[in-house]
Design an enzyme around this catalytic site. Structure first.
Site, PDB file in Angstrom:
ATOM      1  N   GLY A 158      54.030 -18.252  29.674  1.00  0.00           N
ATOM      2  CA  GLY A 158      55.448 -18.144  29.352  1.00  0.00           C
ATOM      3  C   GLY A 158      55.719 -18.760  27.988  1.00  0.00           C
ATOM      4  O   GLY A 158      55.394 -18.145  26.973  1.00  0.00           O
ATOM      5  N   SER A 179      47.525 -17.930  27.753  1.00  0.00           N
ATOM      6  CA  SER A 179      48.686 -17.666  26.902  1.00  0.00           C
ATOM      7  C   SER A 179      49.375 -19.002  26.597  1.00  0.00           C
ATOM      8  O   SER A 179      48.744 -19.911  26.067  1.00  0.00           O
ATOM      9  CB  SER A 179      49.613 -16.664  27.589  1.00  0.00           C
ATOM     10  OG  SER A 179      50.553 -16.144  26.696  1.00  0.00           O
ATOM     11  N   TRP A 180      50.661 -19.162  26.931  1.00  0.00           N
ATOM     12  CA  TRP A 180      51.302 -20.467  26.754  1.00  0.00           C
ATOM     13  C   TRP A 180      50.548 -21.548  27.527  1.00  0.00           C
ATOM     14  O   TRP A 180      50.500 -22.712  27.117  1.00  0.00           O
ATOM     15  CB  TRP A 180      52.767 -20.430  27.194  1.00  0.00           C
ATOM     16  CG  TRP A 180      53.338 -21.794  27.416  1.00  0.00           C
ATOM     17  CD1 TRP A 180      53.531 -22.425  28.597  1.00  0.00           C
ATOM     18  CD2 TRP A 180      53.727 -22.742  26.398  1.00  0.00           C
ATOM     19  NE1 TRP A 180      54.034 -23.692  28.402  1.00  0.00           N
ATOM     20  CE2 TRP A 180      54.166 -23.912  27.059  1.00  0.00           C
ATOM     21  CE3 TRP A 180      53.755 -22.699  24.999  1.00  0.00           C
ATOM     22  CZ2 TRP A 180      54.621 -25.028  26.369  1.00  0.00           C
ATOM     23  CZ3 TRP A 180      54.207 -23.819  24.320  1.00  0.00           C
ATOM     24  CH2 TRP A 180      54.646 -24.963  24.999  1.00  0.00           C
ATOM     25  N   ASP A 215      44.222  -7.692  22.414  1.00  0.00           N
ATOM     26  CA  ASP A 215      45.396  -8.486  22.792  1.00  0.00           C
ATOM     27  C   ASP A 215      46.451  -8.330  21.705  1.00  0.00           C
ATOM     28  O   ASP A 215      46.264  -8.779  20.568  1.00  0.00           O
ATOM     29  CB  ASP A 215      44.990  -9.955  22.941  1.00  0.00           C
ATOM     30  CG  ASP A 215      46.073 -10.825  23.550  1.00  0.00           C
ATOM     31  OD1 ASP A 215      47.261 -10.478  23.419  1.00  0.00           O
ATOM     32  OD2 ASP A 215      45.726 -11.857  24.142  1.00  0.00           O
ATOM     33  N   HIS A 271      45.955  -8.619  26.917  1.00  0.00           N
ATOM     34  CA  HIS A 271      46.369 -10.018  27.083  1.00  0.00           C
ATOM     35  C   HIS A 271      46.366 -10.512  28.522  1.00  0.00           C
ATOM     36  O   HIS A 271      46.143 -11.694  28.764  1.00  0.00           O
ATOM     37  CB  HIS A 271      47.781 -10.177  26.501  1.00  0.00           C
ATOM     38  CG  HIS A 271      48.310 -11.576  26.521  1.00  0.00           C
ATOM     39  ND1 HIS A 271      47.777 -12.586  25.745  1.00  0.00           N
ATOM     40  CD2 HIS A 271      49.317 -12.150  27.230  1.00  0.00           C
ATOM     41  CE1 HIS A 271      48.444 -13.713  25.959  1.00  0.00           C
ATOM     42  NE2 HIS A 271      49.374 -13.477  26.867  1.00  0.00           N
TER      43      HIS A 271
END
Length: 323
Positions: free
Chosen positions: A43, A110-111, A265, A293
């Site tokens: 996120g 990711s985050w 990605d 991704h």
């Protein structure tokens, strides 16, 4: 291809009160006395789900999943109050202490890779190893690529839907334009903005289009938390100093790490992982040739499961047949 582990139910659930007004949702599964691993979701604002537990052998790992401030089942939902990177690092430390864990493995995508790196650099003596996917360094160019210009040229049809909500006069700074709508008083406008913001990410997250993933990203409750919290972070440079994560890599260069990144990605381009690997020579970089991704893509999921098996062998000195 290595399949994900079967779905399992948690053996414990916790409500962890941290800085007011936040209460974090936490659960544990696998072995109570197993190798501790914490799943750090993306996120920011994405939250965990049943899939989060399925990358780990439940006969080996003590699997901890938690929803970060404002995300998932944590309360208050979609809250931006006292929601910063430093606060999330403090929350992870509070969670580690609450669970009586001395050191743990960090697993983030990711985050989640961003927060894992930031946490490890703040508390290197508490980290056994790291498995990171879809590296996101949160540099200005990374935000610009996905939310202003870059990915827009790869997916002009999806971008058209994303920018349609914003008047032409405001399109020179899309993050700021969305921030005004996501934090405004008009709840209907807020929800339209949230679904458009999250839908753009969902459309770009996989190499092959996935209607299921887009539906998940645009579900109202999830979309509102993810869009509001992501936009809040990105308009504030993710509460990080310029180039902070790469600059601080010497602090954690000794920690074993496996980096998994999709060749195609488009949310977090491969140069993020390449730059990190160059500053972390002891890490293993796996470039997945037929993936984008999302952790749900077969090539990514396969590599992540194999990475958790490899990490367990390395840390517990297990023989290969222990898989």
């Amino acid at each position: 291809m290595q399949l994900l582990y079967p779905e399992i139910k948690p053996f414990a659930r916790h409500d962890l009160a941290v800085e007011a007004p936040h209460v974090l949702y936490v659960d544990e599964s696998g072995q109570e006395d197993g190798l501790p691993v914490v799943f750090i979701h993306g996120g920011p604002g994405g939250g965990c789900d049943n899939l989060s537990r399925r990358f780990f052998d439940p006969s080996i790992y003590r699997i901890i999943t938690f929803d970060q401030r404002g995300a998932g089942r944590s309360t208050p939902h979609a809250s931006l109050e006292n929601n910063t990177t430093a606060a999330l690092i403090e929350d992870m430390e509070a969670l580690r202490i609450h669970l009586g864990i001395d050191k743990w493995v960090l697993f983030g995508g990711s985050w989640g890779s961003t927060l894992a790196l930031a946490y490890a650099q703040a508390h290197p003596d508490r980290v056994l190893g790291m498995i990171l996917r879809g590296i996101f360094l949160c540099r200005d160019e990374d935000i610009h690529w996905f939310y202003q210009e870059g990915a827009s040229r790869i997916f002009p049809d999806y971008w058209e839907n994303y920018q349609a909500l914003i008047p032409e006069a405001e399109r020179d700074d899309m993050v700021a334009a969305y921030y005004r709508r996501l934090t405004g008083d008009d709840e209907i406008c807020q929800m339209h903005a949230a679904r458009a913001w999250s839908g753009w990410e969902g459309c770009c997250a996989t190499l092959r289009p996935s209607a299921q993933l887009v539906d998940r990203f645009t579900e109202s409750r999830r979309a509102l938390a993810m869009a509001r919290i992501e936009c809040h972070y990105f308009i504030n440079q993710s509460f990080l100093e310029p180039d902070q994560l790469l600059r601080n890599m010497p602090k954690i260069a000794h920690i074993p790490g496996i980096i998994v990144h999709g060749r195609y990605d488009m949310v977090c381009p491969l140069d993020n992982a390449h730059a990190l690997h160059q500053r972390w020579p002891g890490s293993e970089l796996q470039i997945i040739r037929d993936a984008g991704h999302a952790a749900s893509e077969p090539g990514i999921a396969d590599a992540l499961v194999r990475a958790t098996q490899s990490m367990a062998r390395q840390l517990l000195k297990l023989a290969p047949e222990a898989e």
